[in-house]
Design a protein around this motif. Structure first.
Motif, PDB file in Angstrom:
ATOM      1  N   PHE A 167      73.349  38.059   4.582  1.00  0.00           N
ATOM      2  CA  PHE A 167      73.416  38.974   5.722  1.00  0.00           C
ATOM      3  C   PHE A 167      73.995  40.291   5.256  1.00  0.00           C
ATOM      4  CE2 PHE A 167      77.290  36.323   5.873  1.00  0.00           C
ATOM      5  CZ  PHE A 167      78.267  37.290   5.720  1.00  0.00           C
ATOM      6  N   SER A 192      78.609  37.145  17.499  1.00  0.00           N
ATOM      7  CA  SER A 192      77.174  37.261  17.774  1.00  0.00           C
ATOM      8  C   SER A 192      76.856  37.264  19.260  1.00  0.00           C
ATOM      9  CB  SER A 192      76.423  36.087  17.117  1.00  0.00           C
ATOM     10  OG  SER A 192      76.594  36.102  15.728  1.00  0.00           O
ATOM     11  N   TYR A 250      72.183  30.825  10.704  1.00  0.00           N
ATOM     12  CA  TYR A 250      73.201  29.829  10.396  1.00  0.00           C
ATOM     13  C   TYR A 250      73.117  28.615  11.323  1.00  0.00           C
ATOM     14  CZ  TYR A 250      75.761  32.383   6.828  1.00  0.00           C
ATOM     15  OH  TYR A 250      76.120  33.002   5.657  1.00  0.00           O
ATOM     16  N   SER A 264      70.637  37.663  14.746  1.00  0.00           N
ATOM     17  CA  SER A 264      69.810  37.055  13.703  1.00  0.00           C
ATOM     18  C   SER A 264      70.632  36.210  12.736  1.00  0.00           C
ATOM     19  CB  SER A 264      69.022  38.123  12.946  1.00  0.00           C
ATOM     20  OG  SER A 264      69.899  39.025  12.298  1.00  0.00           O
ATOM     21  N   VAL A 265      71.865  36.611  12.468  1.00  0.00           N
ATOM     22  CA  VAL A 265      72.704  35.841  11.546  1.00  0.00           C
ATOM     23  C   VAL A 265      73.136  34.529  12.207  1.00  0.00           C
ATOM     24  CG1 VAL A 265      74.824  35.853  10.167  1.00  0.00           C
ATOM     25  CG2 VAL A 265      73.421  37.918  10.334  1.00  0.00           C
ATOM     26  N   ASP A 294      77.220  40.957  14.796  1.00  0.00           N
ATOM     27  CA  ASP A 294      75.838  40.487  14.676  1.00  0.00           C
ATOM     28  C   ASP A 294      75.105  40.836  15.972  1.00  0.00           C
ATOM     29  OD1 ASP A 294      73.498  39.081  14.019  1.00  0.00           O
ATOM     30  OD2 ASP A 294      74.384  37.120  14.477  1.00  0.00           O
TER      31      ASP A 294
END
Length: 183
Positions: A17, A76, A115, A110-111, A106
């Motif tokens: 990332f 996120s 994960y 997307s990260v 984030d």
């Protein structure tokens, strides 16, 4: 609503990332990576589970860095639906709590998707080769701070630093679900 992530998929490789951090820098996984392992944790500002254990997360991050474990936290959550998790609020929290690790944003989520992050807090402990070795809870006390609770995350990552392998028996973390953006 409380959510638990799946247990550890041993050896699964950490996705790369590049994310902006509250300190004004941008970090890639290679910038976080420690000589003896890496811990990526998904947290946020508003979650009562995170807030209840944040002091212990900070303590363990400091102690793990001393063992050669690189540490970063990622937020996120959708800041539109949860404004307490927006970037300025993240900057305030990181500074006020003196985070000893980069706190990454984030925004696209997307990260978190790469994960497979499920909740806050969600811990991903990797060996020196970035193979997953721990996907468990912070400690045995949960949201309540028990003085003599076993430090599961710390002990697991200490084992990873010393042997390259995490414990086979792991208890999943529990927390609030990631706040995904509407499709």
């Amino acid at each position: 609503m409380a959510v638990s992530p799946p247990l550890c998929d041993f050896g699964w490789q950490a996705p790369d990332f590049s994310l902006p951090a509250t300190d004004g820098q941008t970090y890639a996984l290679s910038d976080i990576r420690g000589d003896r392992g890496t811990l990526i944790l998904f947290i946020c500002n508003h979650c009562p589970y995170v807030l209840a254990v944040l002091d212990r997360i900070i303590r363990d991050a400091r102690d793990l860095r001393a063992l050669g474990i690189g540490v970063a936290a990622i937020c996120s959550n959708d800041a539109t639906s949860h404004p307490a998790d927006d970037f300025p609020a993240m900057q305030e929290m990181a500074q006020a709590r003196a985070f000893p690790f980069p706190y990454l944003h984030d925004q696209t989520q997307s990260v978190a998707r790469a994960y497979g992050a499920a909740c806050t807090p969600d811990f991903f402990g990797f060996d020196a080769g970035l193979g997953l070795q721990y996907r468990g809870r912070l400690d045995a006390s949960g949201r309540a701070a028990e003085k003599d609770a076993r430090r599961d995350l710390y002990e697991a990552m200490k084992q990873v630093a010393e042997t390259g392998e995490g414990p086979r028996a792991q208890v999943p973390s529990v927390g609030c679900s990631i706040k995904w953006k509407a499709a």
